[in-house]
Design a protein around this motif. Sequence first.
Motif, mmCIF file in Angstrom:
data_model
loop_
_atom_site.group_PDB
_atom_site.id
_atom_site.type_symbol
_atom_site.label_atom_id
_atom_site.label_comp_id
_atom_site.label_asym_id
_atom_site.label_seq_id
_atom_site.Cartn_x
_atom_site.Cartn_y
_atom_site.Cartn_z
ATOM 1 N N TYR A 1 -24.609 -0.555 46.608
ATOM 2 C CA TYR A 1 -25.098 -1.572 45.508
ATOM 3 C C TYR A 1 -24.067 -1.423 44.389
ATOM 4 C CZ TYR A 1 -28.739 -1.848 48.650
ATOM 5 O OH TYR A 1 -29.574 -2.197 49.848
ATOM 6 N N GLY A 2 -23.086 -0.711 44.223
ATOM 7 C CA GLY A 2 -22.290 -0.403 43.148
ATOM 8 C C GLY A 2 -22.615 0.371 42.078
ATOM 9 N N GLY A 3 -23.490 1.744 42.498
ATOM 10 C CA GLY A 3 -23.879 2.754 41.725
ATOM 11 C C GLY A 3 -23.387 4.081 42.162
ATOM 12 N N TYR B 1 -30.578 5.622 35.905
ATOM 13 C CA TYR B 1 -30.048 4.930 34.609
ATOM 14 C C TYR B 1 -29.113 3.901 34.856
ATOM 15 C CZ TYR B 1 -27.120 5.097 30.439
ATOM 16 O OH TYR B 1 -26.493 4.833 29.311
ATOM 17 N N TRP B 2 -29.562 2.761 34.245
ATOM 18 C CA TRP B 2 -28.929 1.421 34.573
ATOM 19 C C TRP B 2 -27.790 1.250 33.579
ATOM 20 C CZ3 TRP B 2 -28.130 -1.607 38.559
ATOM 21 C CH2 TRP B 2 -27.886 -2.861 38.364
ATOM 22 N N ILE B 3 -26.645 1.089 33.987
ATOM 23 C CA ILE B 3 -25.480 1.104 32.977
ATOM 24 C C ILE B 3 -25.203 -0.286 32.527
ATOM 25 C CG2 ILE B 3 -23.011 1.373 32.572
ATOM 26 C CD1 ILE B 3 -23.095 3.603 34.745
ATOM 27 N N PRO B 4 -25.129 -1.406 33.255
ATOM 28 C CA PRO B 4 -24.848 -2.633 32.466
ATOM 29 C C PRO B 4 -25.886 -3.084 31.594
ATOM 30 C CG PRO B 4 -24.656 -2.869 35.228
ATOM 31 C CD PRO B 4 -25.430 -1.420 34.641
ATOM 32 N N ASP B 5 -25.490 -4.179 30.693
ATOM 33 C CA ASP B 5 -26.088 -4.734 29.916
ATOM 34 C C ASP B 5 -26.703 -5.992 30.529
ATOM 35 O OD1 ASP B 5 -27.473 -5.312 27.448
ATOM 36 O OD2 ASP B 5 -25.868 -6.081 26.459
ATOM 37 N N GLU B 6 -27.589 -5.867 31.262
ATOM 38 C CA GLU B 6 -28.265 -6.973 32.251
ATOM 39 C C GLU B 6 -29.524 -6.423 32.716
ATOM 40 O OE1 GLU B 6 -25.643 -6.655 36.297
ATOM 41 O OE2 GLU B 6 -24.749 -7.510 34.652
ATOM 42 N N PRO B 7 -30.261 -7.234 33.369
ATOM 43 C CA PRO B 7 -31.659 -6.761 33.922
ATOM 44 C C PRO B 7 -31.292 -5.735 35.188
ATOM 45 C CG PRO B 7 -31.468 -9.207 33.822
ATOM 46 C CD PRO B 7 -29.934 -8.629 33.424
ATOM 47 N N ASN B 8 -32.124 -4.760 34.952
ATOM 48 C CA ASN B 8 -32.121 -3.489 35.785
ATOM 49 C C ASN B 8 -32.411 -4.101 37.023
ATOM 50 O OD1 ASN B 8 -32.203 -1.095 37.285
ATOM 51 N ND2 ASN B 8 -33.381 -0.061 35.405
ATOM 52 N N LEU B 9 -31.617 -3.742 38.252
ATOM 53 C CA LEU B 9 -31.833 -4.434 39.643
ATOM 54 C C LEU B 9 -32.116 -3.009 40.331
ATOM 55 C CD1 LEU B 9 -29.007 -6.889 40.008
ATOM 56 C CD2 LEU B 9 -31.308 -7.206 39.263
ATOM 57 N N LEU B 10 -32.392 -1.914 39.944
ATOM 58 C CA LEU B 10 -32.657 -0.674 40.737
ATOM 59 C C LEU B 10 -34.013 -0.845 41.213
ATOM 60 C CD1 LEU B 10 -31.283 2.331 38.761
ATOM 61 C CD2 LEU B 10 -30.259 1.418 40.722
ATOM 62 N N PRO B 11 -34.312 -0.441 42.712
ATOM 63 C CA PRO B 11 -35.623 -0.816 43.281
ATOM 64 C C PRO B 11 -36.630 0.095 42.624
ATOM 65 C CG PRO B 11 -34.043 0.436 44.801
ATOM 66 C CD PRO B 11 -33.277 -0.011 43.728
ATOM 67 N N SER C 1 -16.928 3.245 32.384
ATOM 68 C CA SER C 1 -15.604 2.639 32.237
ATOM 69 C C SER C 1 -14.853 2.108 33.639
ATOM 70 C CB SER C 1 -14.584 3.774 31.842
ATOM 71 O OG SER C 1 -14.402 4.689 33.227
ATOM 72 N N VAL C 2 -15.513 2.530 34.666
ATOM 73 C CA VAL C 2 -15.095 1.949 36.139
ATOM 74 C C VAL C 2 -16.112 1.063 36.820
ATOM 75 C CG1 VAL C 2 -13.888 3.997 36.646
ATOM 76 C CG2 VAL C 2 -16.195 3.946 37.206
ATOM 77 N N GLY C 3 -17.127 0.539 35.845
ATOM 78 C CA GLY C 3 -17.856 -0.422 36.352
ATOM 79 C C GLY C 3 -18.977 -0.498 37.225
ATOM 80 N N LYS C 4 -19.378 1.156 37.157
ATOM 81 C CA LYS C 4 -20.565 1.473 38.084
ATOM 82 C C LYS C 4 -21.869 0.956 37.353
ATOM 83 C CE LYS C 4 -18.224 3.694 41.045
ATOM 84 N NZ LYS C 4 -18.435 3.098 42.391
ATOM 85 N N LYS C 5 -23.016 0.688 38.230
ATOM 86 C CA LYS C 5 -24.186 0.064 37.797
ATOM 87 C C LYS C 5 -25.349 1.018 37.742
ATOM 88 C CE LYS C 5 -22.870 -4.447 39.523
ATOM 89 N NZ LYS C 5 -23.429 -5.577 40.434
#
Length: 371
Positions: A113-115, A183-193, A143-147
């Motif tokens: 899932y990009g994490g 830990y949720w990196i993006p500045d957007e809603p946390n999608l981790l289950p 820096s590499v766009g992980k979530k």
Amino acid sequence: MESSLLDTAAAAASLCPAAAGRRRAGNAASFLSCSGSSRDCRVSASYSHSISRMLSGVRSAARKKLFRADPADLLAVANWPETGGAGHQQQQQQHWWAALEHNFVLEATDDQYGGVVVDADRLPADKDAFARSLAASLSYWKSVGKKGVWLKLPVDRAEFVPLAVKEGFKYHHAEESYLMLTYWIPDEPNLLPANASHQVGVGGFVINDQMEVLVVQEKYRGSSLDGVWKLPTGFILASEEIYTGASREVEEETGVDTEFVDVVAFRHAHNVAFQKSDLFFICMLRPVSSQIKIDETEIQAAKWMPLEEFVKQPFIQEDHMFQKIMDICIQRLRKCYCGLTPHHVVSKFDDRTSTLYYNVAEPEDVNCSAA
């Protein structure tokens, strides 16, 4: 400008000692040289400047830990090429992140899932090294766009928990041997289950040829259950099937061996224990032995009780749910109701064998005939 250069050079100084023993072949020989002492590391002024600009967007908490060093420990400047240009600076930035990943980033694998999932078996040995590596890792993964980041801390690394929480990690769940943080990196809603939301229980309706039900009185019970005879119940273990767990619980509490017949009903309730939901499966079981031997740590008494006497207990007569459960069980005995039986199936979704419970009513089925 001068302070920026000092901070960036200090970063290399503080990180070099942590890299001992972790350097991979050919990873940073062209731009970062460490021989075990921070004073032996060499970074050029122009290269430091590009690093400083590149990391300007990194979280302040991470920068503080990455760039924590005494100016007196700053490194001598090596003979780095002073060429300019956007292409050259981009190449320098790529070199920096490659060195950061190879030397200081926590060992981790990518998830689908990009994490990333941090390798719990290859964590640093001490708190300072962990704090430095965690800060460097968050900077690199960002820096590499992980979530999402999954960080599993074993019991013997419990001292790392406050450090991770300080960086912004959140508790996810805990088991006997570890704590999982995320830990949720993006500045957007946390999608981790979220953590598992349910516990799963089973109750065994065991009835013999004399129409006697196997019942128990629990040793530890609320006052509302004083004198009440109930079905053997318990919780499913991790990776245990419902049909296996039902027979196991009956055997553990009463010593009676059984065969699973079917699931006759299940209940779904919420906020049962520690704000968790609860799934409770009522299973019909066929006894293959009759001698009772109770588990004295949990059970006060057990016996075979006539079905009619069991149903007439005030506790059942005054409780709508238990009354309905017994009505269903009796209809099942009369073969006017069919329960759910387990069937092993494989799905292309995950290529794993799982158990699907469904109703089968066929003429040759001696246990069930549709009404």
